[in-house]
Design a protein around this motif. Structure first.
Motif, PDB file in Angstrom:
ATOM      1  N   GLU A   1      -2.800  10.899  -2.358  1.00 40.05           N
ATOM      2  CA  GLU A   1      -2.097   9.592  -1.883  1.00 40.05           C
ATOM      3  C   GLU A   1      -3.106   9.010  -1.027  1.00 40.05           C
ATOM      4  OE1 GLU A   1       1.879   8.468   0.755  1.00 40.05           O
ATOM      5  OE2 GLU A   1       1.544  10.591  -0.084  1.00 40.05           O
ATOM      6  N   ILE A   2      -3.505   9.601   0.000  1.00 38.99           N
ATOM      7  CA  ILE A   2      -4.620   9.258   0.998  1.00 38.99           C
ATOM      8  C   ILE A   2      -5.712   8.595   0.525  1.00 38.99           C
ATOM      9  CG2 ILE A   2      -5.929   9.694   3.081  1.00 38.99           C
ATOM     10  CD1 ILE A   2      -3.686  11.577   3.843  1.00 38.99           C
ATOM     11  N   ALA A   3      -6.502   9.543  -0.421  1.00 40.21           N
ATOM     12  CA  ALA A   3      -7.829   9.281  -1.058  1.00 40.21           C
ATOM     13  C   ALA A   3      -7.736   7.917  -1.896  1.00 40.21           C
ATOM     14  CB  ALA A   3      -8.308  10.587  -1.853  1.00 40.21           C
ATOM     15  N   PHE A   4      -6.561   7.901  -2.534  1.00 43.78           N
ATOM     16  CA  PHE A   4      -6.545   6.737  -3.361  1.00 43.78           C
ATOM     17  C   PHE A   4      -6.209   5.615  -2.751  1.00 43.78           C
ATOM     18  CE2 PHE A   4      -6.773   9.565  -7.122  1.00 43.78           C
ATOM     19  CZ  PHE A   4      -6.709   8.781  -8.295  1.00 43.78           C
ATOM     20  N   ALA A   5      -5.473   5.732  -1.632  1.00 45.23           N
ATOM     21  CA  ALA A   5      -5.185   4.260  -0.992  1.00 45.23           C
ATOM     22  C   ALA A   5      -6.251   3.925  -0.293  1.00 45.23           C
ATOM     23  CB  ALA A   5      -4.167   4.685   0.252  1.00 45.23           C
TER      24      ALA A   5
ATOM     25  N   GLY B   1     -11.417  -1.740   8.122  1.00 48.02           N
ATOM     26  CA  GLY B   1     -10.757  -0.647   9.167  1.00 48.02           C
ATOM     27  C   GLY B   1      -9.527  -0.066   8.572  1.00 48.02           C
ATOM     28  N   TYR B   2      -9.242  -0.462   7.310  1.00 52.31           N
ATOM     29  CA  TYR B   2      -7.934   0.084   6.739  1.00 52.31           C
ATOM     30  C   TYR B   2      -7.858   1.805   6.977  1.00 52.31           C
ATOM     31  CZ  TYR B   2      -4.385   1.538   3.420  1.00 52.31           C
ATOM     32  OH  TYR B   2      -3.323   1.801   2.926  1.00 52.31           O
ATOM     33  N   GLU B   3      -6.626   1.920   7.325  1.00 49.51           N
ATOM     34  CA  GLU B   3      -6.275   3.328   7.255  1.00 49.51           C
ATOM     35  C   GLU B   3      -4.725   3.416   6.788  1.00 49.51           C
ATOM     36  OE1 GLU B   3      -6.160   4.538  11.655  1.00 49.51           O
ATOM     37  OE2 GLU B   3      -8.359   5.124  11.410  1.00 49.51           O
TER      38      GLU B   3
ATOM     39  N   ASP C   1       0.876  -1.235  -0.001  1.00 46.26           N
ATOM     40  CA  ASP C   1      -0.009   0.015   0.060  1.00 46.26           C
ATOM     41  C   ASP C   1       0.704   1.398  -0.066  1.00 46.26           C
ATOM     42  OD1 ASP C   1       0.864  -0.350   2.653  1.00 46.26           O
ATOM     43  OD2 ASP C   1      -0.993   0.666   3.491  1.00 46.26           O
ATOM     44  N   GLU C   2       1.990   1.093   0.542  1.00 43.46           N
ATOM     45  CA  GLU C   2       2.771   2.419   0.551  1.00 43.46           C
ATOM     46  C   GLU C   2       3.545   2.440  -0.841  1.00 43.46           C
ATOM     47  OE1 GLU C   2       5.282   3.003   4.350  1.00 43.46           O
ATOM     48  OE2 GLU C   2       4.506   1.118   4.585  1.00 43.46           O
TER      49      GLU C   2
END
Length: 182
Positions: A69-73, A85-87, A15-16
């Motif tokens: 980046e956050i939105a797509f992840a 519960g993914y963050e 994910d990173e």
């Protein structure tokens, strides 16, 4: 000819790596949508005459790309892969204190989400070292539209205020002021 983007994420979680790729594509998209403004921002971000100008412009560049980046992840791992519960990193950047990062901020994401990490018991729980975030309800498209003519962190804020009506827009001054220019 060398590639324009190099991603060196050896040993990182998938994910990173995915999100870093998206982050760099967000920079490229920003550049494509307004080459001249973008080039001026980059020049000032690294060669500006004062630390305030350098920090202000670098914060604009990196906070926007971090927002994407956050939105797509979240979209990929929550909605596509159904990871309960993914963050993303640092609780979607909500667990970062102001002094932890002056450029790669949660500022863009803060305008979208409905979490005030300074007061939320899962994050700052009243700790003044966390950003005051009383802004919510903007879409990523709105933030992107306001970005393309913004030549500074503060101009992005002003464009958002001038282009969109949002019940929390009065708190944008407070949100943007969380991160110092010096």
């Amino acid at each position: 000819m060398s590639a324009k983007v190099h991603i060196k994420a050896y040993g990182k979680n998938s994910d990173e790596v995915y999100s870093t790729t998206i982050h760099e594509i967000a920079h490229a998209s920003h550049w494509v949508n307004n080459v001249f403004v973008y080039d001026d921002i980059v020049q000032d971000a690294f060669l500006g005459h004062s630390a305030a100008i350098r920090n202000n412009n670098r914060r604009l560049l990196e906070s926007w790309a971090t927002t994407v980046e956050i939105a797509f992840a979240l979209e990929r791992y929550t909605n596509v892969f159904n990871v309960a519960g993914y963050e993303y990193l640092y609780g979607n950047f909500q667990n970062l204190m102001i002094q932890d990062q002056n450029h790669y901020t949660s500022g863009g994401w803060d305008m979208i989400d409905d979490i005030n990490q300074r007061t939320d018991p899962d994050f700052g729980n009243g700790d003044l070292d966390f950003p005051a975030d009383n802004v919510s309800g903007y879409s990523i498209t709105q933030l992107e539209n306001a970005l393309f003519t913004a030549n500074s962190w503060w101009k992005w804020r002003d464009n958002i205020i001038n282009m969109y009506d949002n019940p929390t827009e009065g708190n944008l001054f407070e949100l943007f002021a969380n991160w110092p220019d010096n």
